[in-house]
Design an enzyme around this catalytic site. Structure first.
Site, PDB file in Angstrom:
ATOM      1  N   ASP A  75       0.826  -1.208   0.000  1.00 41.13           N
ATOM      2  CA  ASP A  75       0.000   0.000   0.000  1.00 41.13           C
ATOM      3  C   ASP A  75       0.861   1.259   0.000  1.00 41.13           C
ATOM      4  O   ASP A  75       2.036   1.227   0.381  1.00 41.13           O
ATOM      5  CB  ASP A  75      -0.889   0.035   1.250  1.00 41.13           C
ATOM      6  CG  ASP A  75      -2.068  -0.910   1.158  1.00 41.13           C
ATOM      7  OD1 ASP A  75      -2.124  -1.703   0.203  1.00 41.13           O
ATOM      8  OD2 ASP A  75      -2.930  -0.864   2.061  1.00 41.13           O
ATOM      9  N   ASP A  76       0.240   2.363  -0.435  1.00 39.02           N
ATOM     10  CA  ASP A  76       0.737   3.739  -0.243  1.00 39.02           C
ATOM     11  C   ASP A  76       1.787   4.203  -1.249  1.00 39.02           C
ATOM     12  O   ASP A  76       2.250   5.339  -1.165  1.00 39.02           O
ATOM     13  CB  ASP A  76       1.291   3.954   1.167  1.00 39.02           C
ATOM     14  CG  ASP A  76       0.236   3.806   2.247  1.00 39.02           C
ATOM     15  OD1 ASP A  76      -0.921   3.518   1.899  1.00 39.02           O
ATOM     16  OD2 ASP A  76       0.564   3.967   3.425  1.00 39.02           O
ATOM     17  N   HIS A 126      -5.929   2.964  -4.349  1.00 35.22           N
ATOM     18  CA  HIS A 126      -5.837   3.167  -2.895  1.00 35.22           C
ATOM     19  C   HIS A 126      -6.223   4.602  -2.535  1.00 35.22           C
ATOM     20  O   HIS A 126      -5.686   5.170  -1.585  1.00 35.22           O
ATOM     21  CB  HIS A 126      -4.418   2.847  -2.428  1.00 35.22           C
ATOM     22  CG  HIS A 126      -4.291   2.621  -0.938  1.00 35.22           C
ATOM     23  ND1 HIS A 126      -5.197   1.887  -0.212  1.00 35.22           N
ATOM     24  CD2 HIS A 126      -3.343   3.032  -0.037  1.00 35.22           C
ATOM     25  CE1 HIS A 126      -4.824   1.844   1.044  1.00 35.22           C
ATOM     26  NE2 HIS A 126      -3.718   2.543   1.189  1.00 35.22           N
ATOM     27  N   HIS A 130      -5.358   9.620   0.108  1.00 27.25           N
ATOM     28  CA  HIS A 130      -5.094   8.843   1.327  1.00 27.25           C
ATOM     29  C   HIS A 130      -5.225   9.751   2.554  1.00 27.25           C
ATOM     30  O   HIS A 130      -4.403   9.716   3.482  1.00 27.25           O
ATOM     31  CB  HIS A 130      -3.712   8.201   1.300  1.00 27.25           C
ATOM     32  CG  HIS A 130      -3.578   7.015   2.213  1.00 27.25           C
ATOM     33  ND1 HIS A 130      -3.401   7.135   3.574  1.00 27.25           N
ATOM     34  CD2 HIS A 130      -3.599   5.685   1.979  1.00 27.25           C
ATOM     35  CE1 HIS A 130      -3.306   5.940   4.124  1.00 27.25           C
ATOM     36  NE2 HIS A 130      -3.436   5.037   3.182  1.00 27.25           N
ATOM     37  N   HIS A 221       3.837  -2.193   3.151  1.00 28.92           N
ATOM     38  CA  HIS A 221       3.859  -0.835   2.587  1.00 28.92           C
ATOM     39  C   HIS A 221       5.229  -0.583   1.965  1.00 28.92           C
ATOM     40  O   HIS A 221       6.243  -0.746   2.650  1.00 28.92           O
ATOM     41  CB  HIS A 221       3.582   0.209   3.678  1.00 28.92           C
ATOM     42  CG  HIS A 221       2.222   0.086   4.296  1.00 28.92           C
ATOM     43  ND1 HIS A 221       1.941  -0.871   5.242  1.00 28.92           N
ATOM     44  CD2 HIS A 221       1.079   0.797   4.101  1.00 28.92           C
ATOM     45  CE1 HIS A 221       0.667  -0.746   5.611  1.00 28.92           C
ATOM     46  NE2 HIS A 221       0.123   0.258   4.937  1.00 28.92           N
TER      47      HIS A 221
END
Length: 258
Positions: A75-76, A126, A130, A221
């Site tokens: 993620d991210d 995603h 965020h 991540h």
């Protein structure tokens, strides 16, 4: 199977129905307050635990898979300092993964996005920002975030994303409504590494590999040197578990792109 939130709502309706019918007799006010508190607590926990499928169903694993496959997900990203190192390790160990990308990060690093695709990995949505307040966004704002990220990534890769992972794994009715609008699949996880916390590399590695089995989805991540180090250990260990990492869409037997 009834979802967790459906059972919770049904219990609430039954309880208050019995109260109104006088089933419990003369009930003190503190009991009403206690029950409401418990219901609120359950709802909060359900909203922050994507694996419970409290507000809507997410794909968290595939334990029915016949092959010895798991999925490593990130993620991210993409991040200029760390995503290339992650890709290098995956290539060295012939492992495939899925990257849930933040739209604004993808805009800054389009060449890394293209590298992810070229090396046989898949990508998912995603959100664009965020934001820490994502869980408080209206359904319209969630739709705007998803559509903007899809637009950014379609311009870079030519692909229309179908997979979405909610920031922080937060779920609620507004996100449920947004996903119905955009027709994205919600992708969760069965192994949360907590690699963004102060946990040591050793503890993160143990969290991932403890009772690791085929069908698991691992959350990492691609945003720190610590995660890169843990990933290397994990990739070296998978053969001893007789497991192979594949993109999450392959594990779940769904389509990553429209």
């Amino acid at each position: 199977m009834l979802r967790f939130y459906t059972i919770n709502a049904l219990a609430l309706v039954v309880f208050f129905g019995l109260l109104l019918a006088g089933f419990f007799g003369d009930v003190p006010a503190w009991l009403y307050i206690l029950f409401v508190f418990i219901w609120v607590l359950i709802t909060v926990i359900g909203s922050f635990q994507i694996k419970l499928n409290y507000h809507f169903n997410s794909f968290n694993h595939n334990y029915k898979i016949s092959e010895d496959h798991i999925s490593i997900t990130f993620d991210d990203g993409p991040h200029l300092d760390f995503t290339p190192k992650v890709l290098s390790l995956l290539k060295t160990h012939n492992a495939k993964a899925t990257f849930f990308l933040i739209g604004k990060n993808a805009e800054k690093n389009p060449e890394i996005v293209r590298q992810i695709i070229e090396e046989g990995h898949t990508i998912g949505n995603h959100s664009y920002s965020h934001s820490k307040n994502f869980g408080f966004f209206s359904s319209e704002k969630v739709v705007a975030e998803l559509n903007r990220t899809n637009s950014v990534l379609k311009e870079i890769t030519g692909k229309e994303l179908k997979m979405f992972r909610p920031p922080f794994g937060v779920t609620n009715p507004n996100i449920k409504k947004a996903l119905k609008n955009t027709e994205h699949f919600s992708i969760g996880w069965s192994k949360r590494s907590l690699d963004t916390t102060n946990l040591s590399e050793e503890k993160i590695f143990k969290r991932i590999t403890s009772n690791l089995k085929k069908g698991d989805i691992i959350l990492l991540h691609d945003s720190s040197a610590k995660t890169v180090a843990v990933l290397e250990q994990l990739l070296l260990t998978l053969p001893s578990h007789k497991l192979q990492s594949v993109p999450v869409d392959r594990l779940l037997e769904i389509e990553a792109y429209a």
